[in-house]
Design a protein around this motif. Structure first.
Motif, short mmCIF file in Angstrom:
data_model
loop_
_atom_site.label_atom_id
_atom_site.label_comp_id
_atom_site.label_asym_id
_atom_site.label_seq_id
_atom_site.Cartn_x
_atom_site.Cartn_y
_atom_site.Cartn_z
N ALA A 10 0.84 -1.20 0.00
CA ALA A 10 0.00 0.00 0.00
C ALA A 10 0.86 1.23 0.00
O ALA A 10 1.83 1.34 0.75
N SER A 105 -7.12 9.99 -5.64
CA SER A 105 -5.99 9.07 -5.72
C SER A 105 -4.66 9.75 -5.41
O SER A 105 -3.80 9.17 -4.73
N GLU A 108 -4.53 10.54 -1.59
CA GLU A 108 -4.38 9.28 -0.85
C GLU A 108 -2.95 8.75 -0.95
O GLU A 108 -2.36 8.33 0.05
N ARG A 113 -4.60 7.58 3.58
CA ARG A 113 -5.98 7.22 3.24
C ARG A 113 -7.01 8.20 3.81
O ARG A 113 -7.99 8.53 3.13
N ASP A 343 -13.38 0.82 -4.58
CA ASP A 343 -12.57 0.83 -3.37
C ASP A 343 -13.37 0.46 -2.13
O ASP A 343 -12.83 0.41 -1.03
N SER A 479 -12.50 6.51 6.28
CA SER A 479 -11.25 5.76 6.14
C SER A 479 -11.03 4.83 7.33
O SER A 479 -10.30 3.85 7.21
N LEU A 484 -9.85 -0.67 2.84
CA LEU A 484 -9.55 -0.57 1.41
C LEU A 484 -9.87 -1.90 0.74
O LEU A 484 -9.38 -2.95 1.13
#
Length: 487
Positions: A10, A105, A108, A113, A343, A479, A484
């Motif tokens: 990640a 995106s 993040e 996140r 997502d 979040s 995720l």
């Protein structure tokens, strides 16, 4: 939403040297859209979202009237310069962000996140606001056009509903259909403005071409903050290049090229066109006419320099310009929802792709329904479609998108400082830092003059600012409760 190997950690960069070419053509990647859009097609999408004729015919006269007068055209140049600095980092990072979520995106990947989902919710609110604002303006402009030519006087929201249905139909189909339609509409609206610019330049304007935009004292006169506010609003949508990366033929090249090209074209077009309108009447007369009748300034200029036929042409193309813009934002919003559905942030059903058209059809249908509810609410509340729906919600979008750009600049800087994925100093540090500083400088007058942008109410401005802040907080909270689920 993204397609990566199971071992991808990640937050890591995704160079994807092989890209989609390594996969069989008959096996579309799960959670991803497919397409072969080139730079030209993506630029057309972005230019349509920018609504060139709407800006030249709507925002520019207001900037001249209540901003910094005859020097207002320079505000477009200033904003373009700052956004090109922003674009340097944005484009550099596009090679390391595989997801087609643009602001979401990028933030993040760079900041984590929680800020990323906060940016996602803020983007949804901002883009929804600007789309509904366009439905207000487009509906009323269509009503006036039809009435002026002897047609029935239907309510603005009925015309908006008709446009909503057509936009929904295009959104349900493959993106290339929208691209072809937007291209045709865009050529027409840009063509008439370029013809007007050429006519003014050839004839020399009223007393010669204006030089006010080149004089610092003129630029600082009046209310330059309000001028900047109207100018920056005209660029909203250029960052959507990254939203179409999954449908681009070669996203590593298409996204950066389309971003730079869109900004340069928009910046030059707005600056030259606004300068031509001012020059057409002379500095003092242009300001007076903009103050007394801003809604007809550009059409009156066209009638004066191109002939009476152009008055009707500008009115018609103003409607098609706004339709092109709302269709472009429909596609952007549908892809944001598609990304968030994949997502697991929004319901997974929103991440469905149509088997035949390859479109984010579920997200498109939900987006249409959301817009219909909001347009209906505005109509039921009796809001005036241009002075209230368009102006107020346009103000919401302007502030929201500027905040998203600030977050994205910070994300770009942190990402490259942390990963060293790109060692070019200008693209990864110097330009993003200068862009961040420039955006913060531009943001100050926007916040200071925000009540003016939303109808002069301090209370309304405060409520809107709280709503934007709440959207970001809700995303950050999500979040924590939404793991995720990106494939």
């Amino acid at each position: 939403m993204s397609h990566a190997t199971p071992t991808r950690p990640a937050g890591s960069s995704v160079p994807r040297p092989g890209g989609p070419a390594a996969e069989p053509a008959a096996a579309p990647r799960p959670g991803r859209l497919e397409g072969a859009l080139g730079t030209r097609s993506v630029v057309l999408m972005v230019l349509a979202a920018a609504a060139p004729l709407t800006v030249v015919g709507g925002s520019a006269p207001l900037g001249i009237a209540i901003g910094n007068g005859a020097a207002f055209p320079a505000a477009f140049a200033v904003c373009a310069a700052v956004l090109l600095l922003f674009a340097a980092g944005f484009a550099a990072m596009s090679r390391h962000v595989a997801e087609a979520g643009s602001f979401y995106s990028y933030v993040e990947r760079g900041l984590g996140r929680a800020p990323g989902l906060g940016a996602a919710m803020l983007a949804l609110v901002s883009y929804t606001a600007i789309q509904v604002s366009l439905y207000g303006f487009a509906g009323e402009a269509t009503r006036m056009l039809v009435v002026d030519h002897g047609g029935p006087d239907f309510a603005w929201w009925l015309w908006a509903a008709a446009m909503l249905a057509v936009a929904g139909l295009f959104g349900f189909r493959h993106i290339e259909l929208s691209g072809r339609v937007l291209g045709l509409l865009l050529i027409a609206e840009i063509g008439i403005v370029l013809a007007l610019d050429a006519a003014v330049l050839l004839r020399g304007g009223e007393g010669g071409m204006s030089t006010a935009f080149a004089r610092p004292d003129e630029f600082a006169s009046g209310s330059p903050g309000i001028g900047i506010m109207f100018a920056i609003a005209g660029f909203i949508g250029f960052e959507a290049t990254a939203v179409f990366r999954d449908e681009a033929r070669d996203p590593h090249r298409t996204v950066p090229r389309a971003t730079y090209l869109s900004l340069i074209l928009i910046g030059v077009f707005y600056t030259v066109s606004a300068w031509a309108v001012v020059s057409a009447w002379g500095d003092r007369n242009a300001v007076e006419r903009a103050r007394t009748s801003p809604e007809t300034l550009t059409a009156d200029t066209a009638a004066r320099y191109l002939g009476s036929w152009s008055d009707d042409a500008v009115q018609i193309l103003m409607v098609t310009s706004m339709f092109a813009a709302l269709l472009a934002f429909h596609n952007v919003l549908a892809r944001y929802m598609f990304a968030l559905g994949n997502d697991g942030v929004l319901p997974r059903a929103l991440g469905r792709r149509h088997g035949r058209h390859g479109s984010p059809y579920a997200a498109s249908l939900v987006q249409s329904a959301t817009a219909a509810i909001l347009v209906g609410a505005c109509a039921a509340a009796g809001l005036e479609p241009i002075a209230e729906v368009f102006t107020w919600l346009g103000g919401v979008a302007t502030l929201g998108v500027m905040l998203l750009m600030v977050l994205t600049c910070a994300a770009v800087i942190r990402f490259f400082r942390r990963t060293r994925a790109d060692t070019r100093l200008w693209h990864t540090l110097a330009a993003p830092l200068l862009g961040l500083a420039g955006l913060l400088v531009l943001l100050i007058p926007v916040v200071a003059n925000f009540p003016t942008l939303v109808g002069g109410s301090e209370t309304r401005a405060t409520v809107i600012e709280v709503v934007l802040g709440a959207a970001f907080v809700i995303g950050a909270v999500l979040s924590r409760v939404k793991p995720l689920e990106r494939p």
